[in-house]
Write a protein that holds these residues in place. Structure first.
Motif, PDB file in Angstrom:
ATOM      1  N   GLY A 289      46.361  20.201  38.619  1.00 55.37           N
ATOM      2  CA  GLY A 289      47.471  19.637  39.319  1.00 55.37           C
ATOM      3  C   GLY A 289      48.133  18.609  38.427  1.00 55.37           C
ATOM      4  N   LYS A 290      47.388  18.328  37.145  1.00 55.05           N
ATOM      5  CA  LYS A 290      48.043  17.476  36.274  1.00 55.05           C
ATOM      6  C   LYS A 290      49.098  18.032  35.123  1.00 55.05           C
ATOM      7  N   LEU A 291      49.727  17.395  34.647  1.00 55.69           N
ATOM      8  CA  LEU A 291      50.937  17.817  33.656  1.00 55.69           C
ATOM      9  C   LEU A 291      50.278  18.218  32.488  1.00 55.69           C
ATOM     10  N   GLY A 292      50.758  19.364  32.002  1.00 58.80           N
ATOM     11  CA  GLY A 292      50.396  19.931  30.858  1.00 58.80           C
ATOM     12  C   GLY A 292      51.109  19.652  29.623  1.00 58.80           C
ATOM     13  N   ARG A 293      50.689  19.973  28.509  1.00 58.35           N
ATOM     14  CA  ARG A 293      51.742  19.955  27.255  1.00 58.35           C
ATOM     15  C   ARG A 293      53.034  20.754  27.432  1.00 58.35           C
ATOM     16  N   PHE A 294      54.084  20.484  26.744  1.00 61.51           N
ATOM     17  CA  PHE A 294      55.393  21.111  26.982  1.00 61.51           C
ATOM     18  C   PHE A 294      55.715  21.872  25.728  1.00 61.51           C
ATOM     19  N   LYS A 295      56.192  22.688  25.954  1.00 60.32           N
ATOM     20  CA  LYS A 295      56.909  23.736  24.660  1.00 60.32           C
ATOM     21  C   LYS A 295      58.127  23.470  24.586  1.00 60.32           C
ATOM     22  N   ARG A 296      58.715  23.869  23.339  1.00 62.06           N
ATOM     23  CA  ARG A 296      60.182  23.408  22.977  1.00 62.06           C
ATOM     24  C   ARG A 296      61.146  24.362  23.357  1.00 62.06           C
ATOM     25  N   GLY A 297      60.762  25.694  23.874  1.00 57.32           N
ATOM     26  CA  GLY A 297      61.734  26.681  23.855  1.00 57.32           C
ATOM     27  C   GLY A 297      62.909  26.298  24.548  1.00 57.32           C
ATOM     28  N   ALA A 298      62.534  25.743  26.032  1.00 55.71           N
ATOM     29  CA  ALA A 298      63.925  25.456  26.868  1.00 55.71           C
ATOM     30  C   ALA A 298      64.890  24.224  25.908  1.00 55.71           C
ATOM     31  N   TYR A 299      64.116  23.467  25.135  1.00 52.93           N
ATOM     32  CA  TYR A 299      64.889  22.581  24.600  1.00 52.93           C
ATOM     33  C   TYR A 299      65.803  23.134  23.298  1.00 52.93           C
ATOM     34  N   TYR A 300      65.574  23.981  22.722  1.00 52.53           N
ATOM     35  CA  TYR A 300      66.073  24.854  21.641  1.00 52.53           C
ATOM     36  C   TYR A 300      67.275  25.611  22.395  1.00 52.53           C
ATOM     37  N   VAL A 301      67.135  26.179  23.656  1.00 52.63           N
ATOM     38  CA  VAL A 301      68.290  26.685  23.988  1.00 52.63           C
ATOM     39  C   VAL A 301      69.274  25.887  24.417  1.00 52.63           C
ATOM     40  N   ALA A 302      68.823  24.499  24.911  1.00 54.60           N
ATOM     41  CA  ALA A 302      69.959  23.435  25.456  1.00 54.60           C
ATOM     42  C   ALA A 302      70.631  22.975  24.367  1.00 54.60           C
ATOM     43  N   HIS A 303      69.803  22.537  22.960  1.00 55.44           N
ATOM     44  CA  HIS A 303      70.259  22.106  21.777  1.00 55.44           C
ATOM     45  C   HIS A 303      71.055  23.311  21.327  1.00 55.44           C
ATOM     46  N   ASP A 304      70.860  24.387  21.434  1.00 57.36           N
ATOM     47  CA  ASP A 304      72.080  25.482  20.594  1.00 57.36           C
ATOM     48  C   ASP A 304      73.300  25.639  21.445  1.00 57.36           C
ATOM     49  N   MET A 305      72.956  25.492  22.937  1.00 53.75           N
ATOM     50  CA  MET A 305      74.294  25.581  23.639  1.00 53.75           C
ATOM     51  C   MET A 305      74.860  24.398  23.982  1.00 53.75           C
TER      52      MET A 305
END
Length: 245
Positions: free
Chosen positions: A163-179
Protein backbone atom coordinates in the motif's frame (compact mmCIF):
# COMPACT_ATOMS: atom_id res chain seq x y z
CA UNK A 1 -19.14 -9.07 10.66
CA UNK A 2 -19.08 -12.76 9.67
CA UNK A 3 -22.47 -12.45 7.98
CA UNK A 4 -21.25 -9.41 6.04
CA UNK A 5 -18.16 -11.28 4.81
CA UNK A 6 -20.31 -14.19 3.68
CA UNK A 7 -22.71 -11.87 1.82
CA UNK A 8 -19.82 -10.06 0.12
CA UNK A 9 -18.25 -13.41 -0.86
CA UNK A 10 -21.51 -14.62 -2.38
CA UNK A 11 -22.07 -11.31 -4.16
CA UNK A 12 -18.56 -11.37 -5.59
CA UNK A 13 -18.70 -14.87 -7.07
CA UNK A 14 -22.40 -15.14 -7.96
CA UNK A 15 -23.06 -11.62 -9.25
CA UNK A 16 -19.95 -9.47 -9.69
CA UNK A 17 -17.68 -11.98 -11.45
CA UNK A 18 -20.24 -13.33 -13.99
CA UNK A 19 -21.46 -9.83 -14.94
CA UNK A 20 -17.88 -8.51 -15.07
CA UNK A 21 -16.85 -11.29 -17.47
CA UNK A 22 -19.82 -10.55 -19.76
CA UNK A 23 -19.10 -6.79 -19.69
CA UNK A 24 -15.43 -7.44 -20.45
CA UNK A 25 -16.23 -9.67 -23.43
CA UNK A 26 -18.75 -7.17 -24.83
CA UNK A 27 -16.28 -4.29 -24.43
CA UNK A 28 -13.36 -6.23 -25.92
CA UNK A 29 -15.39 -7.39 -28.93
CA UNK A 30 -16.72 -3.86 -29.51
CA UNK A 31 -13.19 -2.43 -29.54
CA UNK A 32 -11.84 -5.27 -31.71
CA UNK A 33 -14.54 -4.73 -34.35
CA UNK A 34 -14.97 -0.94 -34.31
CA UNK A 35 -11.49 0.46 -33.62
CA UNK A 36 -9.80 -0.99 -36.76
CA UNK A 37 -12.62 0.37 -38.94
CA UNK A 38 -13.41 3.75 -37.38
CA UNK A 39 -10.20 4.52 -35.46
CA UNK A 40 -9.16 4.05 -31.87
CA UNK A 41 -9.46 7.63 -30.63
CA UNK A 42 -13.18 7.14 -29.93
CA UNK A 43 -13.59 3.35 -29.94
CA UNK A 44 -10.41 2.72 -27.96
CA UNK A 45 -11.54 5.05 -25.20
CA UNK A 46 -15.29 5.37 -24.68
CA UNK A 47 -16.34 1.68 -24.50
CA UNK A 48 -13.53 0.90 -21.99
CA UNK A 49 -14.36 4.07 -20.06
CA UNK A 50 -17.92 2.89 -19.43
CA UNK A 51 -16.74 -0.68 -18.82
CA UNK A 52 -14.49 0.75 -16.10
CA UNK A 53 -17.23 2.88 -14.56
CA UNK A 54 -19.67 -0.01 -14.51
CA UNK A 55 -17.02 -2.24 -12.94
CA UNK A 56 -16.47 0.21 -10.08
CA UNK A 57 -20.19 0.57 -9.48
CA UNK A 58 -20.74 -3.17 -9.80
CA UNK A 59 -18.00 -3.69 -7.18
CA UNK A 60 -20.07 -1.44 -4.87
CA UNK A 61 -17.24 1.10 -4.68
CA UNK A 62 -17.86 4.74 -3.87
CA UNK A 63 -15.71 6.95 -6.10
CA UNK A 64 -14.58 10.48 -5.35
CA UNK A 65 -12.53 12.64 -7.72
CA UNK A 66 -11.04 16.11 -7.50
CA UNK A 67 -8.80 18.30 -9.61
CA UNK A 68 -10.54 18.03 -13.00
CA UNK A 69 -10.28 21.80 -13.33
CA UNK A 70 -6.50 21.36 -13.72
CA UNK A 71 -6.89 19.69 -17.11
CA UNK A 72 -7.61 20.88 -20.66
CA UNK A 73 -9.45 18.26 -22.74
CA UNK A 74 -7.65 19.45 -25.90
CA UNK A 75 -4.18 19.05 -24.37
CA UNK A 76 -2.13 15.84 -24.37
CA UNK A 77 -0.48 14.84 -21.10
CA UNK A 78 1.62 12.13 -19.56
CA UNK A 79 -0.26 10.94 -16.46
CA UNK A 80 1.81 9.33 -13.71
CA UNK A 81 -0.30 7.63 -10.99
CA UNK A 82 0.77 5.53 -8.03
CA UNK A 83 -0.11 1.87 -8.49
CA UNK A 84 -2.16 0.32 -5.67
CA UNK A 85 -4.31 -2.31 -7.35
CA UNK A 86 -5.83 -3.66 -10.55
CA UNK A 87 -8.71 -1.32 -9.72
CA UNK A 88 -6.43 1.64 -10.49
CA UNK A 89 -7.17 0.99 -14.15
CA UNK A 90 -10.93 1.12 -13.64
CA UNK A 91 -10.66 4.24 -11.49
CA UNK A 92 -8.46 6.19 -13.92
CA UNK A 93 -10.06 4.94 -17.14
CA UNK A 94 -13.55 5.50 -15.83
CA UNK A 95 -13.27 8.77 -13.97
CA UNK A 96 -10.30 10.81 -15.24
CA UNK A 97 -12.47 12.11 -18.11
CA UNK A 98 -9.47 12.47 -20.42
CA UNK A 99 -8.94 10.48 -23.62
CA UNK A 100 -6.09 8.16 -22.68
CA UNK A 101 -3.95 5.25 -23.80
CA UNK A 102 -2.08 2.96 -21.43
CA UNK A 103 1.48 1.72 -21.34
CA UNK A 104 1.12 -1.92 -20.29
CA UNK A 105 3.28 -4.91 -19.47
CA UNK A 106 3.95 -7.24 -22.40
CA UNK A 107 2.47 -10.14 -20.40
CA UNK A 108 -0.99 -8.55 -20.56
CA UNK A 109 -1.03 -9.14 -24.32
CA UNK A 110 -1.61 -12.85 -23.58
CA UNK A 111 -4.97 -12.29 -21.85
CA UNK A 112 -7.67 -13.73 -24.17
CA UNK A 113 -9.72 -11.04 -25.96
CA UNK A 114 -8.45 -8.28 -23.64
CA UNK A 115 -4.88 -8.38 -24.95
CA UNK A 116 -5.94 -8.19 -28.59
CA UNK A 117 -8.54 -5.51 -27.83
CA UNK A 118 -5.91 -3.46 -25.98
CA UNK A 119 -3.67 -3.58 -29.04
CA UNK A 120 -6.49 -2.42 -31.30
CA UNK A 121 -7.40 0.32 -28.81
CA UNK A 122 -3.91 1.78 -29.23
CA UNK A 123 -2.44 0.81 -25.89
CA UNK A 124 1.30 0.17 -25.88
CA UNK A 125 2.89 -3.02 -24.60
CA UNK A 126 6.32 -2.54 -23.07
CA UNK A 127 8.97 -5.07 -24.05
CA UNK A 128 11.69 -4.99 -21.39
CA UNK A 129 13.73 -7.87 -22.76
CA UNK A 130 16.51 -5.50 -23.90
CA UNK A 131 17.22 -1.76 -24.25
CA UNK A 132 16.46 -1.76 -28.00
CA UNK A 133 13.04 -3.35 -27.50
CA UNK A 134 12.28 -0.97 -24.64
CA UNK A 135 13.20 2.03 -26.80
CA UNK A 136 10.92 0.73 -29.57
CA UNK A 137 8.05 0.54 -27.07
CA UNK A 138 8.60 4.18 -26.12
CA UNK A 139 8.53 5.17 -29.78
CA UNK A 140 5.19 3.38 -30.20
CA UNK A 141 3.86 5.30 -27.21
CA UNK A 142 4.78 8.60 -28.83
CA UNK A 143 2.79 7.67 -31.95
CA UNK A 144 -0.41 7.41 -29.90
CA UNK A 145 -0.09 10.74 -28.08
CA UNK A 146 -1.64 13.05 -30.67
CA UNK A 147 -4.71 15.29 -31.03
CA UNK A 148 -5.44 15.60 -27.33
CA UNK A 149 -4.89 11.91 -26.55
CA UNK A 150 -2.79 11.31 -23.43
CA UNK A 151 -0.77 8.41 -22.05
CA UNK A 152 -0.97 6.84 -18.59
CA UNK A 153 2.26 5.28 -17.32
CA UNK A 154 2.73 3.81 -13.84
CA UNK A 155 6.21 5.02 -12.81
CA UNK A 156 6.46 2.36 -10.09
CA UNK A 157 6.17 -0.29 -12.81
CA UNK A 158 4.17 -2.72 -10.65
CA UNK A 159 1.43 -2.75 -8.03
CA UNK A 160 2.45 -2.13 -4.46
CA UNK A 161 2.52 -5.08 -2.07
CA UNK A 162 2.11 -2.96 1.06
CA UNK A 163 0.00 0.00 0.00
CA UNK A 164 3.05 2.26 0.32
CA UNK A 165 4.56 4.30 -2.49
CA UNK A 166 7.50 2.65 -4.28
CA UNK A 167 10.49 3.87 -6.24
CA UNK A 168 9.75 5.69 -9.52
CA UNK A 169 11.33 4.77 -12.84
CA UNK A 170 12.09 7.41 -15.48
CA UNK A 171 10.48 6.00 -18.64
CA UNK A 172 7.35 8.17 -18.42
CA UNK A 173 9.45 11.27 -17.88
CA UNK A 174 11.64 10.60 -20.91
CA UNK A 175 8.51 10.35 -23.08
CA UNK A 176 7.16 13.62 -21.66
CA UNK A 177 10.50 15.37 -22.06
CA UNK A 178 11.02 14.18 -25.65
CA UNK A 179 7.51 15.29 -26.65
CA UNK A 180 7.55 18.46 -24.52
CA UNK A 181 4.32 17.39 -22.79
CA UNK A 182 3.20 18.27 -19.27
CA UNK A 183 3.43 15.55 -16.63
CA UNK A 184 0.34 15.21 -14.41
CA UNK A 185 0.71 13.38 -11.09
CA UNK A 186 -2.35 11.35 -10.04
CA UNK A 187 -2.88 10.14 -6.50
CA UNK A 188 -4.93 6.97 -6.12
CA UNK A 189 -6.39 6.13 -2.72
CA UNK A 190 -8.44 3.15 -1.60
CA UNK A 191 -7.88 0.77 -4.52
CA UNK A 192 -5.35 -1.18 -2.46
CA UNK A 193 -8.05 -2.07 0.06
CA UNK A 194 -10.61 -2.98 -2.60
CA UNK A 195 -8.37 -5.65 -4.11
CA UNK A 196 -4.82 -6.49 -2.98
CA UNK A 197 -2.17 -7.41 -5.52
CA UNK A 198 -2.02 -11.09 -4.53
CA UNK A 199 -5.61 -11.42 -3.35
CA UNK A 200 -8.86 -12.53 -4.92
CA UNK A 201 -11.26 -11.26 -2.27
CA UNK A 202 -13.16 -8.13 -3.21
CA UNK A 203 -13.69 -5.60 -0.42
CA UNK A 204 -16.13 -2.87 -1.55
CA UNK A 205 -15.09 0.53 -0.26
CA UNK A 206 -14.22 4.10 -1.09
CA UNK A 207 -11.74 5.05 -3.83
CA UNK A 208 -10.38 8.49 -4.56
CA UNK A 209 -8.63 9.97 -7.60
CA UNK A 210 -6.74 13.23 -7.07
CA UNK A 211 -5.65 15.10 -10.23
CA UNK A 212 -2.73 17.43 -9.50
CA UNK A 213 -1.48 20.43 -11.42
CA UNK A 214 0.34 19.65 -14.69
CA UNK A 215 4.11 20.15 -14.57
CA UNK A 216 5.63 21.56 -17.79
CA UNK A 217 8.66 19.78 -19.26
CA UNK A 218 9.39 21.81 -22.40
CA UNK A 219 12.14 23.90 -20.80
CA UNK A 220 13.73 21.15 -18.73
CA UNK A 221 17.11 19.70 -19.57
CA UNK A 222 17.61 15.94 -19.45
CA UNK A 223 19.75 16.42 -16.36
CA UNK A 224 16.80 18.05 -14.58
CA UNK A 225 14.53 15.02 -15.05
CA UNK A 226 15.65 13.49 -11.75
CA UNK A 227 14.29 16.52 -9.96
CA UNK A 228 10.99 16.19 -11.86
CA UNK A 229 10.70 12.53 -10.84
CA UNK A 230 11.14 13.42 -7.18
CA UNK A 231 8.84 16.44 -7.43
CA UNK A 232 5.94 14.44 -8.86
CA UNK A 233 6.52 11.58 -6.43
CA UNK A 234 6.35 14.04 -3.52
CA UNK A 235 3.15 15.53 -4.97
CA UNK A 236 1.50 12.10 -5.21
CA UNK A 237 2.66 11.23 -1.69
CA UNK A 238 1.25 14.49 -0.27
CA UNK A 239 -2.34 13.46 -1.15
CA UNK A 240 -2.13 9.83 -0.02
CA UNK A 241 -4.37 8.83 2.85
CA UNK A 242 -2.47 8.59 6.11
CA UNK A 243 -2.51 4.78 6.20
CA UNK A 244 -0.62 4.63 2.88
CA UNK A 245 2.18 6.97 4.00
Amino acid sequence: MVVKKILVFLYQWLIFVPIFIVLTLITALTVMVMAPVFGNKFWGYYPPKWWSRLTCWLALCRVKTRGHENLDSAQSYIFVPNHQSAFDIFLVYGFLNQNIKWMQKESLRKIPFVGFASEKAGHVFVDNTNPKARAASLEKAKEQIVDGVSMVIFPEGARTRSGKLGRFKRGAYYVAHDMKLPVVPLTINGAYDVLHRDGFRLKPGKMELVIHQPVPTEFLTEEELSGLVEETRDTIYSALWKKYK
